[in-house]
Design an enzyme around this catalytic site. Structure first.
Site, short mmCIF file in Angstrom:
data_model
loop_
_atom_site.label_atom_id
_atom_site.label_comp_id
_atom_site.label_asym_id
_atom_site.label_seq_id
_atom_site.Cartn_x
_atom_site.Cartn_y
_atom_site.Cartn_z
CG ASP A 17 34.36 49.39 36.01
OD1 ASP A 17 35.30 49.13 36.80
OD2 ASP A 17 33.17 49.36 36.37
CE LYS A 68 32.42 43.09 43.63
NZ LYS A 68 32.97 44.04 42.64
CG ASN A 74 48.81 33.48 56.19
OD1 ASN A 74 49.25 34.20 57.08
ND2 ASN A 74 49.55 33.08 55.16
N GLY A 211 29.39 53.47 37.29
CA GLY A 211 30.40 53.20 36.27
C GLY A 211 29.95 53.64 34.91
#
Ligand code: C5P
Length: 237
Positions: A17, A68, A74, A211
Site C-alpha cells: 500500500d 475487490k 458480465n 500492510g
C-alpha cells in the site's frame, strides 16, 4: 494446494500500500527473500502498479490483486479474464452471489484463485447498520461464507476473529486469508477487528495480510522476519 501444504514464508502476504511503483519496487528489494507474496490494492494499482504483477511473478513472487470487484456478472467475467493474463495468484471480489459466480466461472482452467471478501475488517455492527444491513457482522460473515462455498470460491478474506468459526462452517478446502493483523505493540490504524500473527494462525488463518506494520516500519525486513518467526511454532503445533 491444501492449506497444510503452504510453505511458511508464503503465508505472509505484504500489502504494497504505497503511492508509487518506484516505492513499491524499493520495498520489494528491501524485503528481499523474506517475503514471497505481495498484495497490490487500490493505491498502487491506480498509480500504474498493475504491470508490477507480471514483473513480480517473473521474479518468482506470488501476487494477490486486491481490487475487490463487484459489478454485474458480465463485467466481472470480462474483468477476471483480463486479470488471469496478468499472472496473479489471488483476486478479491465482494461476496455477493452474482459476483462470486461470475468470477469463479471466468477463472476456470487458470492458476488464479478467487477470494471473497465477507465483511470488511474495518466494519463493525454499527457500520453495517448504517449501510442498511439487517444482519450484524458475524451473521453476515457466516451467510456469505456459506454462499461462497456453494459457488466454488477458493478462499475467504475475513477477520482473524472469524477464522475459527469459519473453519467450522467451510472446512479445510477453502483458504482463509486474514488482514487486520497487528504484531504486539503495533498501532491498529482503522482496523477494528485485529489479532496478533501467532493467534491468527492458531485460530485457523492460512494467510496473513500485513500492510502498515511492515511497509511503514523503520526496518520492514526485520518486522517480516519477526512475523514469520512468530507463526512458525503455531504452524508446527
Ligand atoms: O495496513 P494494514 O495491515 O491494515 O493493511 C491491511 C490490508 O488488507 C489493506 O491493504 C486492506 O485494504 C486489506 N483488507 C482489509 N480488510 C479486508 C480486506 C482487505 O484490511 N476485509
Amino acid at each position: 494446494m491444501q492449506p497444510s501444504d503452504i510453505p511458511t514464508r508464503e503465508r505472509l502476504i505484504v500489502a504494497l500500500d504505497l503511492p508509487a511503483v518506484e516505492q513499491a519496487e524499493a520495498m520489494v528489494a528491501r524485503l528481499g527473500e523474506s517475503v514471497s507474496f505481495y498484495k497490490i490494492g487500490y493505491q498502487l494499482a491506480f498509480a500504474g502498479g498493475l504491470p508490477l504483477v507480471r514483473k513480480l511473478a517473473d521474479q518468482g513472487k506470488k501476487v494477490f490483486i486486491d481490487l475487490k470487484l463487484h459489478d454485474i456478472g458480465n463485467t466481472v467475467s470480462r474483468g477476471v479474464e483480463s486479470i488471469v493474463k496478468l499472472g496473479a495468484t489471488f483476486l478479491t471480489v465482494h461476496a455477493y452471489p452474482q459476483t462470486m459466480k461470475a468470477a469463479v466461472e471466468a477463472r476456470a482452467g487458470s492458476e488464479l484463485k478467487i477470494l471473497a471478501v465477507t465483511v470488511l475488517t474495518s466494519y463493525d455492527d454499527a457500520d453495517l447498520h448504517a449501510a442498511g444491513y439487517r444482519l450484524g457482522v458475524s451473521d453476515l460473515v457466516e451467510a456469505r461464507a456459506q454462499q461462497a462455498q456453494v459457488l466454488g470460491v477458493d478462499g475467504l478474506v475475513c477477520s482473524p476473529e472469524e477464522a475459527a468459526s469459519l473453519r467450522r462452517i467451510v472446512g479445510h478446502q477453502i483458504h482463509l486469508v486474514t488482514p487486520g493483523i497487528r504484531p504486539a505493540g503495533a498501532a491498529s490504524g482503522d482496523q477494528k477487528r485485529i489479532m496478533t500473527p501467532a493467534r491468527a494462525i492458531a485460530a485457523g488463518s492460512d494467510y496473513l495480510v500485513v500492510g502498515r506494520p511492515v511497509v511503514e516500519a523503520a526496518d520492514p525486513k526485520a518486522v517480516a522476519e519477526a512475523i514469520l518467526a512468530e507463526i512458525t511454532p503455531p504452524l508446527a503445533a
